[in-house]
Design a protein around this motif. Structure first.
Motif, PDB file in Angstrom:
ATOM      1  N   ASN A 162       0.828  -1.203   0.000  1.00 46.55           N
ATOM      2  CA  ASN A 162       0.000   0.000   0.000  1.00 46.55           C
ATOM      3  C   ASN A 162       0.864   1.255   0.000  1.00 46.55           C
ATOM      4  O   ASN A 162       0.661   2.177  -0.802  1.00 46.55           O
ATOM      5  N   ALA A 163       1.864   1.291   0.906  1.00 46.32           N
ATOM      6  CA  ALA A 163       2.731   2.469   1.006  1.00 46.32           C
ATOM      7  C   ALA A 163       3.545   2.668  -0.267  1.00 46.32           C
ATOM      8  O   ALA A 163       3.717   3.795  -0.739  1.00 46.32           O
ATOM      9  N   SER A 164       4.044   1.569  -0.836  1.00 46.56           N
ATOM     10  CA  SER A 164       4.867   1.665  -2.046  1.00 46.56           C
ATOM     11  C   SER A 164       4.063   2.203  -3.223  1.00 46.56           C
ATOM     12  O   SER A 164       4.505   3.115  -3.940  1.00 46.56           O
ATOM     13  N   LEU A 165       2.876   1.648  -3.435  1.00 49.04           N
ATOM     14  CA  LEU A 165       2.064   2.070  -4.583  1.00 49.04           C
ATOM     15  C   LEU A 165       1.569   3.502  -4.417  1.00 49.04           C
ATOM     16  O   LEU A 165       1.595   4.293  -5.367  1.00 49.04           O
ATOM     17  N   LEU A 166       1.122   3.851  -3.213  1.00 51.23           N
ATOM     18  CA  LEU A 166       0.629   5.214  -3.000  1.00 51.23           C
ATOM     19  C   LEU A 166       1.749   6.243  -3.116  1.00 51.23           C
ATOM     20  O   LEU A 166       1.577   7.296  -3.742  1.00 51.23           O
ATOM     21  N   SER A 167       2.904   5.968  -2.503  1.00 57.57           N
ATOM     22  CA  SER A 167       4.011   6.926  -2.584  1.00 57.57           C
ATOM     23  C   SER A 167       4.483   7.057  -4.021  1.00 57.57           C
ATOM     24  O   SER A 167       4.862   8.149  -4.470  1.00 57.57           O
ATOM     25  N   GLY A 168       4.423   5.966  -4.781  1.00 60.91           N
ATOM     26  CA  GLY A 168       4.815   6.040  -6.185  1.00 60.91           C
ATOM     27  C   GLY A 168       3.902   6.914  -6.999  1.00 60.91           C
ATOM     28  O   GLY A 168       4.358   7.764  -7.771  1.00 60.91           O
ATOM     29  N   VAL A 169       2.591   6.753  -6.836  1.00 62.66           N
ATOM     30  CA  VAL A 169       1.656   7.540  -7.634  1.00 62.66           C
ATOM     31  C   VAL A 169       1.674   9.008  -7.214  1.00 62.66           C
ATOM     32  O   VAL A 169       1.542   9.912  -8.052  1.00 62.66           O
ATOM     33  N   ILE A 170       1.866   9.281  -5.924  1.00 60.49           N
ATOM     34  CA  ILE A 170       1.967  10.669  -5.468  1.00 60.49           C
ATOM     35  C   ILE A 170       3.253  11.303  -5.990  1.00 60.49           C
ATOM     36  O   ILE A 170       3.272  12.474  -6.397  1.00 60.49           O
ATOM     37  N   HIS A 171       4.333  10.523  -5.999  1.00 62.43           N
ATOM     38  CA  HIS A 171       5.597  11.023  -6.554  1.00 62.43           C
ATOM     39  C   HIS A 171       5.440  11.392  -8.029  1.00 62.43           C
ATOM     40  O   HIS A 171       5.904  12.452  -8.471  1.00 62.43           O
ATOM     41  N   VAL A 172       4.777  10.534  -8.790  1.00 59.32           N
ATOM     42  CA  VAL A 172       4.570  10.812 -10.212  1.00 59.32           C
ATOM     43  C   VAL A 172       3.722  12.067 -10.401  1.00 59.32           C
ATOM     44  O   VAL A 172       3.949  12.863 -11.317  1.00 59.32           O
ATOM     45  N   SER A 173       2.752  12.283  -9.511  1.00 58.97           N
ATOM     46  CA  SER A 173       1.842  13.422  -9.644  1.00 58.97           C
ATOM     47  C   SER A 173       2.473  14.726  -9.197  1.00 58.97           C
ATOM     48  O   SER A 173       2.223  15.784  -9.790  1.00 58.97           O
ATOM     49  N   THR A 174       3.278  14.681  -8.108  1.00 63.28           N
ATOM     50  CA  THR A 174       3.752  15.919  -7.495  1.00 63.28           C
ATOM     51  C   THR A 174       5.259  16.097  -7.526  1.00 63.28           C
ATOM     52  O   THR A 174       5.746  17.205  -7.314  1.00 63.28           O
ATOM     53  N   GLY A 175       6.005  15.014  -7.735  1.00 63.45           N
ATOM     54  CA  GLY A 175       7.463  15.108  -7.694  1.00 63.45           C
ATOM     55  C   GLY A 175       8.043  14.978  -6.304  1.00 63.45           C
ATOM     56  O   GLY A 175       9.261  15.046  -6.132  1.00 63.45           O
ATOM     57  N   ALA A 176       7.196  14.813  -5.283  1.00 64.48           N
ATOM     58  CA  ALA A 176       7.700  14.656  -3.917  1.00 64.48           C
ATOM     59  C   ALA A 176       8.526  13.378  -3.816  1.00 64.48           C
ATOM     60  O   ALA A 176       8.232  12.390  -4.491  1.00 64.48           O
ATOM     61  N   PRO A 177       9.573  13.364  -2.963  1.00 64.64           N
ATOM     62  CA  PRO A 177      10.451  12.195  -2.882  1.00 64.64           C
ATOM     63  C   PRO A 177       9.736  10.959  -2.359  1.00 64.64           C
ATOM     64  O   PRO A 177       8.993  11.017  -1.377  1.00 64.64           O
ATOM     65  N   VAL A 178       9.976   9.814  -3.020  1.00 65.70           N
ATOM     66  CA  VAL A 178       9.290   8.570  -2.674  1.00 65.70           C
ATOM     67  C   VAL A 178       9.591   8.155  -1.236  1.00 65.70           C
ATOM     68  O   VAL A 178       8.688   7.751  -0.493  1.00 65.70           O
ATOM     69  N   ARG A 179      10.856   8.271  -0.835  1.00 65.30           N
ATOM     70  CA  ARG A 179      11.215   7.800   0.509  1.00 65.30           C
ATOM     71  C   ARG A 179      10.503   8.606   1.588  1.00 65.30           C
ATOM     72  O   ARG A 179      10.086   8.057   2.614  1.00 65.30           O
ATOM     73  N   VAL A 180      10.334   9.901   1.345  1.00 62.67           N
ATOM     74  CA  VAL A 180       9.630  10.738   2.323  1.00 62.67           C
ATOM     75  C   VAL A 180       8.149  10.375   2.353  1.00 62.67           C
ATOM     76  O   VAL A 180       7.537  10.236   3.413  1.00 62.67           O
ATOM     77  N   LEU A 181       7.563  10.219   1.167  1.00 65.40           N
ATOM     78  CA  LEU A 181       6.145   9.867   1.092  1.00 65.40           C
ATOM     79  C   LEU A 181       5.882   8.512   1.738  1.00 65.40           C
ATOM     80  O   LEU A 181       4.922   8.356   2.503  1.00 65.40           O
ATOM     81  N   ALA A 182       6.724   7.528   1.405  1.00 61.01           N
ATOM     82  CA  ALA A 182       6.537   6.194   1.972  1.00 61.01           C
ATOM     83  C   ALA A 182       6.650   6.231   3.491  1.00 61.01           C
ATOM     84  O   ALA A 182       5.867   5.586   4.206  1.00 61.01           O
ATOM     85  N   ARG A 183       7.616   6.987   3.984  1.00 63.56           N
ATOM     86  CA  ARG A 183       7.791   7.082   5.435  1.00 63.56           C
ATOM     87  C   ARG A 183       6.564   7.712   6.081  1.00 63.56           C
ATOM     88  O   ARG A 183       6.080   7.250   7.114  1.00 63.56           O
ATOM     89  N   GLN A 184       6.046   8.773   5.476  1.00 60.78           N
ATOM     90  CA  GLN A 184       4.854   9.411   6.017  1.00 60.78           C
ATOM     91  C   GLN A 184       3.678   8.451   6.059  1.00 60.78           C
ATOM     92  O   GLN A 184       2.953   8.368   7.059  1.00 60.78           O
ATOM     93  N   ILE A 185       3.471   7.735   4.969  1.00 61.91           N
ATOM     94  CA  ILE A 185       2.332   6.820   4.902  1.00 61.91           C
ATOM     95  C   ILE A 185       2.485   5.697   5.915  1.00 61.91           C
ATOM     96  O   ILE A 185       1.530   5.319   6.606  1.00 61.91           O
ATOM     97  N   LEU A 186       3.705   5.171   6.041  1.00 66.98           N
ATOM     98  CA  LEU A 186       3.935   4.079   6.988  1.00 66.98           C
ATOM     99  C   LEU A 186       3.742   4.541   8.422  1.00 66.98           C
ATOM    100  O   LEU A 186       3.126   3.835   9.235  1.00 66.98           O
ATOM    101  N   VAL A 187       4.249   5.728   8.738  1.00 67.94           N
ATOM    102  CA  VAL A 187       4.091   6.241  10.102  1.00 67.94           C
ATOM    103  C   VAL A 187       2.623   6.515  10.393  1.00 67.94           C
ATOM    104  O   VAL A 187       2.111   6.223  11.482  1.00 67.94           O
ATOM    105  N   SER A 188       1.914   7.089   9.397  1.00 69.51           N
ATOM    106  CA  SER A 188       0.522   7.454   9.615  1.00 69.51           C
ATOM    107  C   SER A 188      -0.393   6.239   9.693  1.00 69.51           C
ATOM    108  O   SER A 188      -1.342   6.211  10.473  1.00 69.51           O
ATOM    109  N   SER A 189      -0.115   5.218   8.860  1.00 71.16           N
ATOM    110  CA  SER A 189      -1.035   4.086   8.765  1.00 71.16           C
ATOM    111  C   SER A 189      -0.573   2.860   9.533  1.00 71.16           C
ATOM    112  O   SER A 189      -1.330   1.896   9.668  1.00 71.16           O
ATOM    113  N   GLY A 190       0.668   2.883  10.042  1.00 66.47           N
ATOM    114  CA  GLY A 190       1.199   1.694  10.708  1.00 66.47           C
ATOM    115  C   GLY A 190       0.363   1.242  11.892  1.00 66.47           C
ATOM    116  O   GLY A 190       0.056   0.055  12.049  1.00 66.47           O
ATOM    117  N   THR A 191      -0.042   2.197  12.729  1.00 61.34           N
ATOM    118  CA  THR A 191      -0.870   1.851  13.889  1.00 61.34           C
ATOM    119  C   THR A 191      -2.197   1.261  13.450  1.00 61.34           C
ATOM    120  O   THR A 191      -2.693   0.295  14.050  1.00 61.34           O
TER     121      THR A 191
END
Length: 422
Positions: free
Chosen positions: A150-179
């Motif tokens: 989930n984190a990989s696919l979402l961070s990838g599509v957001i990166h393609v849309s906005t240019g934001a770094p994948v590692r930062v996006l993935a980390r955010q998603i994992l921290v936010s959704s991990g619990t």
């Protein structure tokens, strides 16, 4: 974007073919039950609990499906549930991506469950030890795999849309959704126990649905609290706009730029939120500056008036005192004029003693000020502004300076006669 979507769809099709060939039996009745639950989950209004995280039952259904219907069944449940999402203004390629993502998450978790030794026939297992070893632990592995997909696919599509770094996006998603995924795992395990050892079959869905609806209600309340925070912020910004509309424009752009810098520095989601709030309210203290001082040309200001104008960060900090969710942002606003070498205002803080939000909005705010025309002063080109910031030794956090250069290279920056725009 279309290339990324196409690659995701192809990957989903390949995994579906492998699941059909090697994934074992396919029971239509339980697949239909889980599809119905998945479609219900996908079409319920989703309470948003973070900037990119929604609460959804589908993750629980896909996790339980790993045991109940196997890889192919879970692949079908994920694809059907996500493709029948009735959200407004969804384009065809978004539907295709969502369906592919759902099938990849579902089948990926199911294969992980089987590959680590998860029991394919749970009905004959009795006792907590047997269920824990043969179902519980493999389900934990499947839960982790689904979370990572989930984190990989979402961070990838957001990166393609906005240019934001994948590692930062993935980390955010994992921290936010991990619990949340920990909770999904517990409920998914309970779902399986009720379905097989308790012999409730499809009726277990009814027993699971009730607590999920209660949990959803709690998330709705939390989402409302977050929206209340945004409304409070907007009210403060609107108040400032009546005093200085240009300050509002500068603050909004500063907030976005500061958020990018905070992401680049790998701050936690909570810290990134604090930075965004501090950037948006960076100049809120101008409300307390007399109109004649605020709008007088800088060269005509006397020393007392300059002191009043330069003291707006402390005024701003006092204005939002007592607003709980802005407490951390308040320290960022108050200390934005500190210098990294300890010679700044108001308290002479140095280095790491300066709040992170203050260090970031100091750099972002200075860049916005330099690249936006103000009272007849022409704007600097972005590269010139960056060079001037880098040359101001001792004023800014060097890590924040490097980070702003990196995010500007990635996202770009344009200046118009109306002001700076991202």
């Amino acid at each position: 974007m279309l290339s990324y979507v196409s690659a995701t769809v192809v990957a989903a099709a390949v995994l579906g073919a492998l699941s059909a060939r090697f994934g074992g039996k396919f029971d239509v009745a339980p697949v239909l039950v889980l599809c119905a639950l998945g479609v219900l989950s996908a079409n319920l209004a989703k309470p948003r609990v973070a900037s990119r995280v929604d609460f959804s039952f589908l993750s629980i259904i896909l996790l339980a499906g790993a045991v109940v219907v196997g890889p192919l069944g879970t692949w079908v449940v994920g694809a059907v549930s996500m493709s029948l999402d009735r959200s407004p203004n969804v384009r065809w390629y978004q539907v295709a991506f969502n369906a592919a993502m759902g099938s990849l998450i579902g089948a990926g978790g199911a294969w992980a469950y089987l590959l680590v030794g998860g029991a394919a026939d749970v009905g004959g297992l009795m006792g907590l030890n047997a269920l824990g070893l043969n179902v519980g632990i493999p389900l934990i592995i499947a839960d982790i795999v689904q979370c990572l997909i989930n984190a990989s696919l979402l961070s990838g599509v957001i990166h393609v849309s906005t240019g934001a770094p994948v590692r930062v996006l993935a980390r955010q998603i994992l921290v936010s959704s991990g619990t949340a995924y920990i909770g999904y795992g517990v409920i998914g395990f309970l779902f399986v126990i009720l379905w097989f050892p308790a012999k409730l079959g499809a009726f277990s869905a009814v027993l699971i649905l009730a607590p999920l609806l209660v949990a959803r209600w709690a998330f709705v309340q939390y989402g409302e609290e977050l929206r209340s925070h945004e409304r409070t912020l907007e009210t403060l910004v609107t108040t400032l706009s009546r005093k200085d509309a240009d300050a509002v424009a500068r603050s909004r752009v500063t907030a976005q730029l500061a958020e990018w810098v905070a992401e680049e520095l790998a701050l936690t989601p909570a810290q990134i939120g604090t930075v965004r709030y501090a950037g948006a309210l960076r100049e809120i203290g101008l409300i307390g500056v007399p109109w004649r001082v605020l709008h007088r040309p800088p060269e005509l200001l006397g020393d007392p008036e300059r002191r009043v104008l330069s003291g707006h960060p402390q005024v701003g900090a006092r204005l939002i005192e007592g607003i709980d969710f802005l407490e951390d942002a308040r320290s960022g606003i108050q200390h934005q004029d500190e210098r990294f070498d300890g010679t700044g205002r108001p308290d002479g803080l140095a280095g790491a003693d300066i709040p992170p939000a203050a260090r970031i909005i100091a750099v972002a705010g200075e860049f916005v000020d330099l690249t936006q025309p103000r009272r007849g002063v022409p704007p600097l080109a972005p590269e010139v502004a960056l060079a001037r910031i880098a040359d101001d030794a001792g004023r800014f956090d060097p890590r924040a300076v490097r980070a702003i250069a990196d995010v500007l290279e990635r996202h770009g920056w344009a200046v118009s006669v109306e002001g700076s725009q991202l």
